[in-house]
Design a protein around this motif. Structure first.
Motif, PDB file in Angstrom:
ATOM      1  N   VAL A  65       0.834  -1.205   0.000  1.00 10.29           N
ATOM      2  CA  VAL A  65       0.000   0.000   0.000  1.00 10.29           C
ATOM      3  C   VAL A  65       0.870   1.257   0.000  1.00 10.29           C
ATOM      4  CG1 VAL A  65      -1.670   1.321   1.366  1.00 10.29           C
ATOM      5  CG2 VAL A  65      -1.993  -1.130   1.017  1.00 10.29           C
ATOM      6  N   VAL A  66       1.926   1.270   0.804  1.00 11.76           N
ATOM      7  CA  VAL A  66       2.825   2.419   0.850  1.00 11.76           C
ATOM      8  C   VAL A  66       3.529   2.603  -0.496  1.00 11.76           C
ATOM      9  CG1 VAL A  66       4.951   3.304   1.893  1.00 11.76           C
ATOM     10  CG2 VAL A  66       3.146   2.375   3.336  1.00 11.76           C
TER      11      VAL A  66
ATOM     12  N   ALA B 185       1.022   4.055  -2.952  1.00  9.41           N
ATOM     13  CA  ALA B 185       0.782   5.472  -2.666  1.00  9.41           C
ATOM     14  C   ALA B 185       1.961   6.323  -3.131  1.00  9.41           C
ATOM     15  CB  ALA B 185       0.531   5.674  -1.176  1.00  9.41           C
TER      16      ALA B 185
ATOM     17  N   ILE C 256       1.754   6.621  -6.969  1.00  8.68           N
ATOM     18  CA  ILE C 256       0.719   7.590  -7.365  1.00  8.68           C
ATOM     19  C   ILE C 256       1.200   9.016  -7.078  1.00  8.68           C
ATOM     20  CG2 ILE C 256      -1.631   8.395  -6.887  1.00  8.68           C
ATOM     21  CD1 ILE C 256      -1.466   5.826  -8.559  1.00  8.68           C
ATOM     22  N   GLY C 257       1.872   9.210  -5.955  1.00  8.64           N
ATOM     23  CA  GLY C 257       2.409  10.530  -5.624  1.00  8.64           C
ATOM     24  C   GLY C 257       3.433  11.005  -6.637  1.00  8.64           C
TER      25      GLY C 257
END
Length: 55
Positions: free
Chosen positions: A12-13, A16, A19-20
């Motif tokens: 998940v990290v 994220a 996507i960032g």
């Protein structure tokens, strides 16, 4: 905490972060900076040798 929970958190990290980075790369505020950086290989300055060109 077992290994599967840790794997889920890392996944998940990582997603994220991915996507960032995409949002940062495609933001309109950074466009001028990235366009300028894209042209750097094509700029020629006096006294600077380019790759493959020796005096």
């Amino acid at each position: 905490m077992d290994i599967n929970t840790l794997r889920t958190i890392v996944t998940v990290v990582s997603f994220a972060l991915f996507i960032g980075i995409l949002v940062w790369t495609w933001s309109r505020r950074r466009r001028a900076h990235f366009d300028e950086a894209a042209m750097l290989p094509f700029l020629e300055k006096d006294g600077v040798e380019t790759a493959g060109e020796r005096k």
